[in-house]
Design a protein around this motif. Structure first.
Motif, PDB file in Angstrom:
ATOM      1  N   LEU A  61       0.774  -0.812   0.262  1.00  0.00           N
ATOM      2  CA  LEU A  61       0.264  -0.548  -0.401  1.00  0.00           C
ATOM      3  C   LEU A  61       0.879   1.094   0.020  1.00  0.00           C
ATOM      4  O   LEU A  61       0.523   2.295  -0.565  1.00  0.00           O
ATOM      5  N   LEU A  62       1.998   1.379   0.941  1.00  0.00           N
ATOM      6  CA  LEU A  62       2.962   2.588   0.806  1.00  0.00           C
ATOM      7  C   LEU A  62       3.411   2.461  -0.638  1.00  0.00           C
ATOM      8  O   LEU A  62       3.543   3.646  -1.500  1.00  0.00           O
ATOM      9  N   TRP A  63       4.134   1.570  -1.152  1.00  0.00           N
ATOM     10  CA  TRP A  63       4.375   1.568  -2.396  1.00  0.00           C
ATOM     11  C   TRP A  63       3.427   1.846  -3.343  1.00  0.00           C
ATOM     12  O   TRP A  63       3.598   3.327  -4.133  1.00  0.00           O
ATOM     13  N   ILE A  64       2.498   2.261  -3.632  1.00  0.00           N
ATOM     14  CA  ILE A  64       0.922   2.029  -4.398  1.00  0.00           C
ATOM     15  C   ILE A  64       1.417   3.862  -4.275  1.00  0.00           C
ATOM     16  O   ILE A  64       1.543   4.564  -5.205  1.00  0.00           O
ATOM     17  N   ILE A  65       1.092   4.014  -3.066  1.00  0.00           N
ATOM     18  CA  ILE A  65       0.917   5.785  -2.990  1.00  0.00           C
ATOM     19  C   ILE A  65       2.112   6.441  -3.062  1.00  0.00           C
ATOM     20  O   ILE A  65       1.763   7.797  -3.563  1.00  0.00           O
ATOM     21  N   GLU A  66       3.234   6.215  -3.268  1.00  0.00           N
ATOM     22  CA  GLU A  66       4.020   5.949  -4.232  1.00  0.00           C
ATOM     23  C   GLU A  66       4.494   6.397  -5.030  1.00  0.00           C
ATOM     24  O   GLU A  66       4.767   6.904  -5.899  1.00  0.00           O
ATOM     25  N   LEU A  67       3.661   5.368  -5.709  1.00  0.00           N
ATOM     26  CA  LEU A  67       3.741   5.249  -7.304  1.00  0.00           C
ATOM     27  C   LEU A  67       3.614   6.894  -7.676  1.00  0.00           C
ATOM     28  O   LEU A  67       3.049   7.657  -8.938  1.00  0.00           O
ATOM     29  N   VAL A  69       2.222   9.228  -6.164  1.00  0.00           N
ATOM     30  CA  VAL A  69       2.088  10.727  -5.620  1.00  0.00           C
ATOM     31  C   VAL A  69       2.979  10.971  -6.483  1.00  0.00           C
ATOM     32  O   VAL A  69       2.948  12.233  -7.372  1.00  0.00           O
ATOM     33  N   ASN A  70       3.713  10.561  -7.090  1.00  0.00           N
ATOM     34  CA  ASN A  70       5.269  10.592  -7.633  1.00  0.00           C
ATOM     35  C   ASN A  70       4.740  10.360  -9.267  1.00  0.00           C
ATOM     36  O   ASN A  70       6.035  10.874 -10.476  1.00  0.00           O
ATOM     37  N   GLY A  71       3.443  11.340 -10.214  1.00  0.00           N
ATOM     38  CA  GLY A  71       3.421  11.073 -11.416  1.00  0.00           C
ATOM     39  C   GLY A  71       2.975  10.299 -12.002  1.00  0.00           C
ATOM     40  O   GLY A  71       2.944   9.973 -13.459  1.00  0.00           O
ATOM     41  N   GLY A  72       1.543   9.611 -11.204  1.00  0.00           N
ATOM     42  CA  GLY A  72       1.172   8.662 -12.079  1.00  0.00           C
ATOM     43  C   GLY A  72       1.608   7.032 -11.818  1.00  0.00           C
ATOM     44  O   GLY A  72       2.592   7.255 -11.736  1.00  0.00           O
ATOM     45  N   ILE A  73       0.938   5.463 -11.649  1.00  0.00           N
ATOM     46  CA  ILE A  73       1.142   4.633 -11.226  1.00  0.00           C
ATOM     47  C   ILE A  73       1.826   3.954 -12.350  1.00  0.00           C
ATOM     48  O   ILE A  73       2.901   3.322 -12.445  1.00  0.00           O
ATOM     49  N   GLN A  74       1.242   4.198 -13.551  1.00  0.00           N
ATOM     50  CA  GLN A  74       1.591   3.270 -14.589  1.00  0.00           C
ATOM     51  C   GLN A  74       3.089   4.371 -15.283  1.00  0.00           C
ATOM     52  O   GLN A  74       3.525   3.524 -15.847  1.00  0.00           O
ATOM     53  N   GLU A  75       3.108   5.533 -15.317  1.00  0.00           N
ATOM     54  CA  GLU A  75       4.436   6.483 -15.258  1.00  0.00           C
ATOM     55  C   GLU A  75       5.619   5.624 -14.695  1.00  0.00           C
ATOM     56  O   GLU A  75       6.396   5.004 -14.499  1.00  0.00           O
ATOM     57  N   GLN A  76       5.298   5.432 -13.006  1.00  0.00           N
ATOM     58  CA  GLN A  76       6.314   5.105 -11.956  1.00  0.00           C
ATOM     59  C   GLN A  76       6.446   3.552 -12.044  1.00  0.00           C
ATOM     60  O   GLN A  76       7.798   3.125 -12.173  1.00  0.00           O
ATOM     61  N   THR A  78       6.530   2.163 -14.878  1.00  0.00           N
ATOM     62  CA  THR A  78       7.564   1.449 -15.827  1.00  0.00           C
ATOM     63  C   THR A  78       8.837   2.217 -15.185  1.00  0.00           C
ATOM     64  O   THR A  78      10.505   1.614 -15.770  1.00  0.00           O
ATOM     65  N   LYS A  79       9.094   3.396 -14.634  1.00  0.00           N
ATOM     66  CA  LYS A  79      10.222   3.823 -14.576  1.00  0.00           C
ATOM     67  C   LYS A  79      11.556   2.803 -13.572  1.00  0.00           C
ATOM     68  O   LYS A  79      12.410   3.183 -13.214  1.00  0.00           O
ATOM     69  N   GLU A  80      10.201   2.512 -12.267  1.00  0.00           N
ATOM     70  CA  GLU A  80      10.740   1.534 -11.038  1.00  0.00           C
ATOM     71  C   GLU A  80      11.068   0.120 -11.433  1.00  0.00           C
ATOM     72  O   GLU A  80      12.228   0.124 -10.625  1.00  0.00           O
ATOM     73  N   VAL A  81      10.247  -0.160 -12.301  1.00  0.00           N
ATOM     74  CA  VAL A  81      10.251  -1.793 -12.954  1.00  0.00           C
ATOM     75  C   VAL A  81      11.485  -1.399 -13.960  1.00  0.00           C
ATOM     76  O   VAL A  81      12.428  -2.470 -13.775  1.00  0.00           O
ATOM     77  N   LEU A  82      10.355  -1.700 -15.098  1.00  0.00           N
ATOM     78  CA  LEU A  82      11.290  -1.578 -16.624  1.00  0.00           C
ATOM     79  C   LEU A  82      12.521  -1.188 -16.631  1.00  0.00           C
ATOM     80  O   LEU A  82      13.358  -1.835 -16.379  1.00  0.00           O
ATOM     81  N   GLN A  83      12.181   0.471 -15.387  1.00  0.00           N
ATOM     82  CA  GLN A  83      14.100   0.528 -15.982  1.00  0.00           C
ATOM     83  C   GLN A  83      14.619   1.024 -14.170  1.00  0.00           C
ATOM     84  O   GLN A  83      14.815   2.092 -13.781  1.00  0.00           O
ATOM     85  N   TYR A  84      14.738  -0.124 -13.951  1.00  0.00           N
ATOM     86  CA  TYR A  84      14.810  -0.025 -12.579  1.00  0.00           C
ATOM     87  C   TYR A  84      16.319   0.503 -11.699  1.00  0.00           C
ATOM     88  O   TYR A  84      16.774   0.087 -12.829  1.00  0.00           O
ATOM     89  N   ASP A  85      16.669   2.214 -11.196  1.00  0.00           N
ATOM     90  CA  ASP A  85      17.922   1.615 -10.525  1.00  0.00           C
ATOM     91  C   ASP A  85      17.549   1.833  -8.866  1.00  0.00           C
ATOM     92  O   ASP A  85      16.848   1.788  -8.292  1.00  0.00           O
TER      93      ASP A  85
END
Length: 228
Positions: A61-67, A69-76, A78-85
């Motif tokens: 739940l906290l991770w979904i809220i973070e996604l 808040v930072n610009g949309g779930i789908q976009e985040q 892609t950035k955090e899973v597919l473009q993992y850093d």
């Protein structure tokens, strides 16, 4: 004489009733423990598994809220899973919660282990990974969630360790010891019964014989005769 015999019979009946009550209590305790053993899982272990599930759901739940808040779930995603850093993504903290859930549920719910080695592994991996990630990565510069997610994951992992080591395993071991002690109790009635010391009314002496009583009366009459 009849009253003494009746009191003796009553006392023996009372002692027999106490013995029957004791054997009934022992058998009822054994049956209750065996009924608990027939359950899939004990109550305290079920509570532990529920808390492990809560750990996974809360971190998710906290991770979904973070996604969001930072610009949309789908976009985040892609950035955090597919473009993992490693330095910026929270996806690995979510995977860490999934790892704890899978290992602990498999070990303590499915296999019903009675040892602490599984939770020791999950807590050690969680602690080491979070410490390295906080030191090396740049999560602390990403707002409140950079502090919240690592701290919450760390606290939940150690609460799970405390629950298992100080609640689940000791209580189940105590229940097993009590069951074995009750089961190994002798089936015969105990020599001493509860209820205090035995009263004098529970014992009686046989009445004096008629011959003895006649001799006593003769001696008494001889003493009462005047001396000539």
């Amino acid at each position: 004489m009849d009253s003494q015999c009746s009191s003796s019979v009553g006392s023996r009946a009372t002692l027999g009733g106490v013995g029957n009550i004791n054997s009934t209590l022992i058998s009822s305790r054994i049956e209750s423990y065996e009924a608990g053993e027939k359950k899939c899982i004990s109550d305290v272990r079920r509570t532990f598994c529920l808390f492990v599930t809560f750990d996974l759901l809360f971190v998710t739940l906290l991770w979904i809220i973070e996604l969001n808040v930072n610009g949309g779930i789908q976009e985040q995603l892609t950035k955090e899973v597919l473009q993992y850093d490693y330095h910026k993504s929270f996806f690995d903290i979510f995977l860490l919660a999934v790892f704890r859930f899978a290992v602990l549920i498999l070990a303590y719910a499915v296999c019903r282990l009675r040892h602490w080695w599984a939770i020791a592994i999950t807590t050690a991996i969680t602690t080491g990974f979070l410490i390295v990630k906080v030191v090396v990565s740049k999560l602390l510069s990403q707002g409140a969630f950079g502090y919240l997610l690592p701290i919450i994951s760390f606290i939940l992992a150690w609460i799970e360790t405390w629950l298992l080591d100080f609640k689940v395993l000791p209580q189940e071991a105590g229940d097993e010891i009590r069951y074995l002690s009750v089961q190994s109790a002798p089936d015969r009635e105990p020599l001493l019964y509860p209820g205090g010391p035995v009263s004098e009314g529970q014992f009686y002496s046989p009445p004096e014989s008629m011959a003895d009583s006649d001799e006593d009366l003769d001696d008494k009459h001889d003493l009462e005769k005047p001396i000539v």
